[in-house]
Design a protein around this motif. Structure first.
Motif, PDB file in Angstrom:
ATOM      1  N   ARG A 134       0.837  -1.185   0.000  1.00 32.48           N
ATOM      2  CA  ARG A 134       0.000   0.000   0.000  1.00 32.48           C
ATOM      3  C   ARG A 134       0.878   1.243   0.000  1.00 32.48           C
ATOM      4  NH1 ARG A 134      -4.121  -2.081   4.762  1.00 32.48           N
ATOM      5  NH2 ARG A 134      -5.233  -3.616   3.499  1.00 32.48           N
ATOM      6  N   SER A 135       0.274   2.351  -0.316  1.00 33.74           N
ATOM      7  CA  SER A 135       0.982   3.632  -0.239  1.00 33.74           C
ATOM      8  C   SER A 135       0.036   4.649   0.400  1.00 33.74           C
ATOM      9  CB  SER A 135       1.422   4.103  -1.629  1.00 33.74           C
ATOM     10  OG  SER A 135       0.301   4.283  -2.470  1.00 33.74           O
ATOM     11  N   ALA A 136       0.614   5.760   0.807  1.00 33.89           N
ATOM     12  CA  ALA A 136      -0.187   6.803   1.450  1.00 33.89           C
ATOM     13  C   ALA A 136       0.231   8.161   0.922  1.00 33.89           C
ATOM     14  CB  ALA A 136      -0.023   6.753   2.974  1.00 33.89           C
ATOM     15  N   ARG A 145      -3.298   9.852   3.880  1.00 36.18           N
ATOM     16  CA  ARG A 145      -4.447   9.073   3.426  1.00 36.18           C
ATOM     17  C   ARG A 145      -3.917   7.852   2.701  1.00 36.18           C
ATOM     18  NH1 ARG A 145      -7.797  12.453  -0.133  1.00 36.18           N
ATOM     19  NH2 ARG A 145      -6.356  11.808  -1.789  1.00 36.18           N
ATOM     20  N   THR A 146      -4.235   6.673   3.216  1.00 38.90           N
ATOM     21  CA  THR A 146      -3.725   5.429   2.643  1.00 38.90           C
ATOM     22  C   THR A 146      -4.502   5.045   1.404  1.00 38.90           C
ATOM     23  OG1 THR A 146      -3.026   4.637   4.819  1.00 38.90           O
ATOM     24  CG2 THR A 146      -3.269   2.977   3.095  1.00 38.90           C
ATOM     25  N   TRP A 147      -3.751   4.681   0.348  1.00 39.27           N
ATOM     26  CA  TRP A 147      -4.368   4.210  -0.882  1.00 39.27           C
ATOM     27  C   TRP A 147      -4.556   2.706  -0.782  1.00 39.27           C
ATOM     28  CZ3 TRP A 147      -2.433   0.930  -4.829  1.00 39.27           C
ATOM     29  CH2 TRP A 147      -3.239   0.863  -5.975  1.00 39.27           C
ATOM     30  N   GLU A 148      -5.792   2.263  -0.915  1.00 40.56           N
ATOM     31  CA  GLU A 148      -6.108   0.844  -0.857  1.00 40.56           C
ATOM     32  C   GLU A 148      -6.225   0.314  -2.278  1.00 40.56           C
ATOM     33  OE1 GLU A 148      -6.431  -0.939   1.861  1.00 40.56           O
ATOM     34  OE2 GLU A 148      -6.564   0.578   3.444  1.00 40.56           O
ATOM     35  N   CYS A 149      -5.329  -0.584  -2.670  1.00 37.83           N
ATOM     36  CA  CYS A 149      -5.415  -1.111  -4.031  1.00 37.83           C
ATOM     37  C   CYS A 149      -6.556  -2.126  -4.135  1.00 37.83           C
ATOM     38  CB  CYS A 149      -4.088  -1.734  -4.453  1.00 37.83           C
ATOM     39  SG  CYS A 149      -3.586  -3.173  -3.517  1.00 37.83           S
ATOM     40  N   PRO A 152      -6.870  -7.762  -3.350  1.00 37.10           N
ATOM     41  CA  PRO A 152      -6.831  -8.093  -1.926  1.00 37.10           C
ATOM     42  C   PRO A 152      -5.464  -8.611  -1.501  1.00 37.10           C
ATOM     43  CG  PRO A 152      -8.064  -9.759  -3.148  1.00 37.10           C
ATOM     44  CD  PRO A 152      -7.758  -8.652  -4.118  1.00 37.10           C
ATOM     45  N   PRO A 153      -5.105  -8.450  -0.206  1.00 38.16           N
ATOM     46  CA  PRO A 153      -3.816  -8.960   0.283  1.00 38.16           C
ATOM     47  C   PRO A 153      -3.709 -10.470   0.088  1.00 38.16           C
ATOM     48  CG  PRO A 153      -4.827  -7.500   1.889  1.00 38.16           C
ATOM     49  CD  PRO A 153      -5.864  -7.774   0.850  1.00 38.16           C
ATOM     50  N   THR A 171      -9.212   2.324 -11.200  1.00 32.07           N
ATOM     51  CA  THR A 171      -7.875   2.341 -10.610  1.00 32.07           C
ATOM     52  C   THR A 171      -7.126   1.056 -10.943  1.00 32.07           C
ATOM     53  OG1 THR A 171      -8.691   3.693  -8.785  1.00 32.07           O
ATOM     54  CG2 THR A 171      -6.609   2.547  -8.436  1.00 32.07           C
ATOM     55  N   THR A 178       5.044   0.763  -5.211  1.00 35.20           N
ATOM     56  CA  THR A 178       5.203  -0.139  -4.070  1.00 35.20           C
ATOM     57  C   THR A 178       5.787  -1.482  -4.500  1.00 35.20           C
ATOM     58  OG1 THR A 178       3.024  -1.225  -4.163  1.00 35.20           O
ATOM     59  CG2 THR A 178       3.139   0.912  -3.064  1.00 35.20           C
TER      60      THR A 178
END
Length: 201
Positions: A134-136, A145-149, A152-153, A171, A178
Motif C-alpha cells: 500500500r501507499s499513502a 491518506r492510505t491508498w487501498e489497491c 486483496p492482500p 484504478t 510499491t
C-alpha cells in the motif's frame, strides 16, 4: 528501533553488497530538491536490507545534486544528457543496478521504516517474483491518506492480479511504486512500462 518486526530481527546486520536497488528518475527541479533530500533521509533510516540508489538524472545537471546525496557511496548517479522522460530514465538506470531485487521511488516519495526489508525478506522467503503493498499520500498539514489497491492482500497466481482491474477507467490493481521485484525478470520484461517522454519527471 524498538520491537522490530520479526523479519527485521533476522537480518539486522546487513551485508555490504546491496540486496535492493531503488531506482529514481529526477530532473532535479528546484521545487523537488527538498523532497529528494527527504527521500534520501528515509533511505538512510532503512534497516535490515542493504541498498543502492540508482539516481537517473533526466537531462539534469549533476552539479545541482545536494552534497549529502552526491557524496553517499550507495548512490549511483546516472546522468542523461537530455530529458527522455521518466520511464526511459528509469530503464536506463535499471540496466545498471547490481542488486538482485529492485523497486522504484519517485523524487517526491518517502519510504517508511522497514519498507525495504519487509518486502525484500518476504520475497526471498516465499520465492515470489514480486511483491506490492500500500501507499499513502502525505498532505501539507502532516496527515496521510492510505491508498487501498483493489487487489486483496495475499498471494496471487500469475495473471490473476489483472482480474481486479475491471476497466481501463478504473484504478489499476497495484501501486507501481510499491512494487519490489527480482531484477532479472524486470530486465527480461523490458523494464518499466511507459511511453517515451510520455511523462516528465
Amino acid at each position: 528501533m524498538n520491537n522490530p518486526h520479526p523479519l527485521l530481527e533476522k537480518c539486522m546486520h546487513t551485508t555490504p553488497e546491496p540486496q535492493v536497488a531503488i531506482v529514481t528518475a529526477t530532473r532535479l527541479l528546484p521545487n523537488r530538491l527538498e523532497y529528494l533530500k527527504l527521500l534520501h533521509e528515509s533511505l538512510r533510516a532503512q534497516e535490515g536490507a542493504s541498498w543502492e540508489w540508482a539516481l537517473s538524472l533526466d537531462g539534469a545537471d549533476p552539479e545541482r545534486l545536494p552534497p549529502q546525496i552526491a557524496n553517499d557511496p550507495r548512490v549511483k548517479i546516472h546522468p542523461i544528457p537530455r530529458s527522455v522522460g521518466a520511464a526511459t530514465a528509469r530503464n536506463l538506470a535499471t540496466n545498471r543496478v547490481s542488486a538482485p531485487y529492485m523497486t522504484y521511488c519517485d523524487d517526491g516519495d518517502l519510504l517508511p521504516p522497514g519498507s525495504l526489508a519487509l518486502r525484500y525478506h518476504r520475497a526471498v522467503e516465499t520465492g515470489l517474483g514480486w511483491i506490492a503493498g500500500r501507499s499513502a499520500d502525505l498532505f501539507p498539514d502532516g496527515t496521510t491518506r492510505t491508498w487501498e489497491c483493489p487487489t486483496p492482500p495475499g498471494r496471487h497466481l500469475a495473471g490473476d492480479v489483472w482480474t481486479y482491474w475491471s476497466s481501463p477507467e478504473k484504478t489499476i490493481p497495484i501501486g507501481p511504486t510499491t512494487l519490489l521485484a527480482r531484477t532479472s525478470p524486470v530486465l527480461a520484461a523490458g523494464g518499466h512500462g511507459g511511453l517515451i517522454q510520455g511523462r516528465t519527471t
